[in-house]
Design a protein around this motif. Structure first.
Motif, PDB file in Angstrom:
ATOM      1  N   LYS A 143       0.795  -1.300  -0.099  1.00 20.14           N
ATOM      2  CA  LYS A 143      -0.015   0.169  -0.113  1.00 20.14           C
ATOM      3  C   LYS A 143       0.926   1.118   0.035  1.00 20.14           C
ATOM      4  O   LYS A 143       0.393   2.189  -0.475  1.00 20.14           O
ATOM      5  CB  LYS A 143      -0.880  -0.048   1.162  1.00 20.14           C
ATOM      6  CG  LYS A 143      -2.085  -1.053   0.838  1.00 20.14           C
ATOM      7  CD  LYS A 143      -3.068  -1.147   2.260  1.00 20.14           C
ATOM      8  CE  LYS A 143      -3.938  -1.888   2.104  1.00 20.14           C
ATOM      9  NZ  LYS A 143      -4.747  -2.162   3.198  1.00 20.14           N
ATOM     10  N   ARG A 144       2.405   1.220   0.583  1.00 22.72           N
ATOM     11  CA  ARG A 144       3.096   2.399   0.337  1.00 22.72           C
ATOM     12  C   ARG A 144       3.448   2.776  -0.967  1.00 22.72           C
ATOM     13  O   ARG A 144       3.867   3.696  -1.234  1.00 22.72           O
ATOM     14  CB  ARG A 144       4.562   1.761   1.307  1.00 22.72           C
ATOM     15  CG  ARG A 144       4.189   2.149   2.970  1.00 22.72           C
ATOM     16  CD  ARG A 144       5.139   1.756   3.611  1.00 22.72           C
ATOM     17  NE  ARG A 144       6.218   2.150   3.527  1.00 22.72           N
ATOM     18  CZ  ARG A 144       7.498   2.004   3.954  1.00 22.72           C
ATOM     19  NH1 ARG A 144       7.510   0.941   4.962  1.00 22.72           N
ATOM     20  NH2 ARG A 144       8.568   2.524   3.551  1.00 22.72           N
ATOM     21  N   VAL A 145       3.311   1.697  -1.974  1.00 26.04           N
ATOM     22  CA  VAL A 145       3.767   1.936  -2.965  1.00 26.04           C
ATOM     23  C   VAL A 145       2.766   1.944  -4.169  1.00 26.04           C
ATOM     24  O   VAL A 145       2.981   2.894  -5.175  1.00 26.04           O
ATOM     25  CB  VAL A 145       4.830   0.666  -3.539  1.00 26.04           C
ATOM     26  CG1 VAL A 145       5.235   0.755  -5.115  1.00 26.04           C
ATOM     27  CG2 VAL A 145       5.712   0.569  -2.468  1.00 26.04           C
ATOM     28  N   ILE A 146       1.675   1.463  -4.241  1.00 26.15           N
ATOM     29  CA  ILE A 146       0.612   1.333  -5.162  1.00 26.15           C
ATOM     30  C   ILE A 146      -0.180   2.841  -5.211  1.00 26.15           C
ATOM     31  O   ILE A 146      -0.258   3.532  -4.201  1.00 26.15           O
ATOM     32  CB  ILE A 146      -0.348   0.174  -5.057  1.00 26.15           C
ATOM     33  CG1 ILE A 146      -0.952  -0.130  -3.919  1.00 26.15           C
ATOM     34  CG2 ILE A 146       0.550  -1.207  -5.342  1.00 26.15           C
ATOM     35  CD1 ILE A 146      -1.959  -1.026  -3.774  1.00 26.15           C
ATOM     36  N   THR A 147      -0.723   2.937  -6.315  1.00 30.65           N
ATOM     37  CA  THR A 147      -1.465   4.166  -6.218  1.00 30.65           C
ATOM     38  C   THR A 147      -3.135   3.674  -6.626  1.00 30.65           C
ATOM     39  O   THR A 147      -3.876   4.525  -6.130  1.00 30.65           O
ATOM     40  CB  THR A 147      -1.166   4.961  -7.550  1.00 30.65           C
ATOM     41  OG1 THR A 147      -1.247   4.208  -8.726  1.00 30.65           O
ATOM     42  CG2 THR A 147       0.143   5.673  -7.362  1.00 30.65           C
ATOM     43  N   ARG A 148      -3.306   2.455  -6.822  1.00 29.58           N
ATOM     44  CA  ARG A 148      -4.728   1.988  -6.745  1.00 29.58           C
ATOM     45  C   ARG A 148      -4.673   0.433  -6.746  1.00 29.58           C
ATOM     46  O   ARG A 148      -3.860  -0.344  -7.096  1.00 29.58           O
ATOM     47  CB  ARG A 148      -5.265   2.166  -8.291  1.00 29.58           C
ATOM     48  CG  ARG A 148      -6.916   2.046  -8.346  1.00 29.58           C
ATOM     49  CD  ARG A 148      -7.131   2.728  -9.691  1.00 29.58           C
ATOM     50  NE  ARG A 148      -8.468   2.301  -9.693  1.00 29.58           N
ATOM     51  CZ  ARG A 148      -9.488   2.493 -10.662  1.00 29.58           C
ATOM     52  NH1 ARG A 148      -8.983   2.825 -11.665  1.00 29.58           N
ATOM     53  NH2 ARG A 148     -10.764   2.102 -10.532  1.00 29.58           N
ATOM     54  N   SER A 149      -5.657   0.107  -5.794  1.00 27.69           N
ATOM     55  CA  SER A 149      -5.612  -1.305  -5.324  1.00 27.69           C
ATOM     56  C   SER A 149      -6.667  -1.944  -6.317  1.00 27.69           C
ATOM     57  O   SER A 149      -7.512  -1.413  -6.817  1.00 27.69           O
ATOM     58  CB  SER A 149      -6.034  -1.490  -3.869  1.00 27.69           C
ATOM     59  OG  SER A 149      -6.216  -2.567  -3.683  1.00 27.69           O
ATOM     60  N   ALA A 150      -6.300  -3.279  -6.516  1.00 28.53           N
ATOM     61  CA  ALA A 150      -7.195  -4.232  -7.350  1.00 28.53           C
ATOM     62  C   ALA A 150      -7.817  -5.099  -6.385  1.00 28.53           C
ATOM     63  O   ALA A 150      -7.496  -6.281  -6.459  1.00 28.53           O
ATOM     64  CB  ALA A 150      -6.260  -4.735  -8.590  1.00 28.53           C
ATOM     65  N   GLU A 151      -8.415  -4.884  -5.316  1.00 32.23           N
ATOM     66  CA  GLU A 151      -9.045  -5.756  -4.297  1.00 32.23           C
ATOM     67  C   GLU A 151      -9.938  -6.857  -4.814  1.00 32.23           C
ATOM     68  O   GLU A 151      -9.629  -8.058  -4.412  1.00 32.23           O
ATOM     69  CB  GLU A 151      -9.988  -4.963  -3.418  1.00 32.23           C
ATOM     70  CG  GLU A 151      -9.251  -4.093  -2.454  1.00 32.23           C
ATOM     71  CD  GLU A 151      -8.210  -4.829  -1.613  1.00 32.23           C
ATOM     72  OE1 GLU A 151      -8.357  -5.975  -1.125  1.00 32.23           O
ATOM     73  OE2 GLU A 151      -6.977  -4.248  -1.600  1.00 32.23           O
ATOM     74  N   GLY A 152     -10.456  -6.645  -5.965  1.00 33.25           N
ATOM     75  CA  GLY A 152     -11.146  -7.748  -6.632  1.00 33.25           C
ATOM     76  C   GLY A 152     -10.373  -9.098  -7.013  1.00 33.25           C
ATOM     77  O   GLY A 152     -10.585 -10.213  -7.122  1.00 33.25           O
ATOM     78  N   LEU A 153      -9.365  -8.648  -7.777  1.00 27.54           N
ATOM     79  CA  LEU A 153      -8.144  -9.586  -8.156  1.00 27.54           C
ATOM     80  C   LEU A 153      -7.629 -10.375  -7.103  1.00 27.54           C
ATOM     81  O   LEU A 153      -7.418 -11.335  -7.089  1.00 27.54           O
ATOM     82  CB  LEU A 153      -7.247  -8.868  -9.076  1.00 27.54           C
ATOM     83  CG  LEU A 153      -7.801  -8.417 -10.361  1.00 27.54           C
ATOM     84  CD1 LEU A 153      -6.655  -7.500 -11.186  1.00 27.54           C
ATOM     85  CD2 LEU A 153      -8.222  -9.570 -11.480  1.00 27.54           C
ATOM     86  N   SER A 154      -7.227  -9.564  -6.029  1.00 31.82           N
ATOM     87  CA  SER A 154      -6.540 -10.189  -4.927  1.00 31.82           C
ATOM     88  C   SER A 154      -7.515 -11.224  -4.339  1.00 31.82           C
ATOM     89  O   SER A 154      -7.163 -12.312  -3.681  1.00 31.82           O
ATOM     90  CB  SER A 154      -6.179  -8.781  -3.764  1.00 31.82           C
ATOM     91  OG  SER A 154      -5.238  -8.028  -4.287  1.00 31.82           O
ATOM     92  N   ARG A 155      -8.977 -10.632  -4.098  1.00 33.57           N
ATOM     93  CA  ARG A 155      -9.693 -11.654  -3.198  1.00 33.57           C
ATOM     94  C   ARG A 155     -10.309 -12.734  -4.218  1.00 33.57           C
ATOM     95  O   ARG A 155     -10.154 -13.959  -3.551  1.00 33.57           O
ATOM     96  CB  ARG A 155     -11.051 -11.078  -3.192  1.00 33.57           C
ATOM     97  CG  ARG A 155     -10.676  -9.962  -1.916  1.00 33.57           C
ATOM     98  CD  ARG A 155     -12.064  -9.360  -1.894  1.00 33.57           C
ATOM     99  NE  ARG A 155     -12.066  -8.456  -0.519  1.00 33.57           N
ATOM    100  CZ  ARG A 155     -12.696  -7.222  -0.537  1.00 33.57           C
ATOM    101  NH1 ARG A 155     -13.179  -6.653  -1.370  1.00 33.57           N
ATOM    102  NH2 ARG A 155     -12.391  -6.424   0.712  1.00 33.57           N
ATOM    103  N   ALA A 156     -10.022 -12.709  -5.506  1.00 36.40           N
ATOM    104  CA  ALA A 156     -10.215 -14.001  -6.452  1.00 36.40           C
ATOM    105  C   ALA A 156      -9.272 -14.904  -6.749  1.00 36.40           C
ATOM    106  O   ALA A 156      -9.400 -16.040  -6.339  1.00 36.40           O
ATOM    107  CB  ALA A 156     -10.693 -13.430  -7.956  1.00 36.40           C
ATOM    108  N   MET A 157      -7.852 -14.168  -6.434  1.00 36.58           N
ATOM    109  CA  MET A 157      -6.490 -15.146  -6.314  1.00 36.58           C
ATOM    110  C   MET A 157      -6.655 -15.727  -4.961  1.00 36.58           C
ATOM    111  O   MET A 157      -6.371 -17.176  -4.972  1.00 36.58           O
ATOM    112  CB  MET A 157      -5.469 -14.149  -6.617  1.00 36.58           C
ATOM    113  CG  MET A 157      -5.242 -13.902  -8.172  1.00 36.58           C
ATOM    114  SD  MET A 157      -3.807 -12.985  -8.508  1.00 36.58           S
ATOM    115  CE  MET A 157      -4.203 -11.529  -7.780  1.00 36.58           C
ATOM    116  N   ALA A 158      -6.856 -14.983  -4.029  1.00 34.18           N
ATOM    117  CA  ALA A 158      -7.043 -15.804  -2.660  1.00 34.18           C
ATOM    118  C   ALA A 158      -7.940 -16.848  -2.501  1.00 34.18           C
ATOM    119  O   ALA A 158      -7.592 -18.066  -2.075  1.00 34.18           O
ATOM    120  CB  ALA A 158      -7.153 -14.560  -1.504  1.00 34.18           C
TER     121      ALA A 158
END
Length: 163
Positions: A143-158
């Motif tokens: 979160k210190r580096v990114i400008t925009r999160s892709a939470e849907g992708l993270s959740r789907a991969m998890a």
């Protein structure tokens, strides 16, 4: 705030899929027990494949110290290679990198920033450091580096890798 895992409360949980529906359609909208879709047609006549350079950063004190072998980083690269093979020539990986760092928020953020600012890679995956231990800080470092999160992708991969 939940990390990259689902972390839904009972009140906020999505309804369960109907019995026999399989997959996890409440996360990605697909019946993931179905066979994968056919690759996009790529006739090889003038159509250039999509090329990407990919880095995988494993964040683990123990893997970094050699207590155990990092298996998640190589597995991520194997999964990308399998995707590439299924693409029918439509997707190529031009460069890969695999690095293991300890669970240090500064070290992780610095590596992500270095790769990003140098534009060394088109896609950077992180693995590890997402538990509830005091040193599991990969999401915070990211979160210190990114400008925009892709939470849907993270959740789907998890969700996909939790089985």
């Amino acid at each position: 705030e939940p990390g990259p895992s689902l972390g839904l409360s009972a009140a906020g949980a999505a309804p369960a899929a109907p019995a026999g529906a399989g997959g996890h359609s409440t996360v990605c909208g697909q019946d993931c027990d179905a066979p994968p879709p056919e690759p996009l047609a790529h006739d090889g006549h003038g159509a250039q494949p999509v090329q990407a350079s990919v880095a995988v950063l494993t964040c683990s004190d123990r893997a970094h110290a050699g207590v155990y072998e990092d298996k998640s980083g190589p597995m991520a690269l194997e999964t990308i290679a399998a995707f590439t093979a299924r693409s029918g020539g439509a997707f190529e990986v031009s460069q890969t990198a695999l690095k293991v760092l300890p669970d240090s928020e500064d070290d992780i953020a610095d590596q992500l920033r270095s790769w990003s600012e140098a534009r060394s890679f088109d896609v950077i995956f992180t693995t590890g450091g997402t538990g509830f231990g005091p040193r599991d800080i990969t999401p915070e470092a990211t979160k210190r580096v990114i400008t925009r999160s892709a939470e849907g992708l993270s959740r789907a991969m998890a969700w996909q890798t939790s089985f």
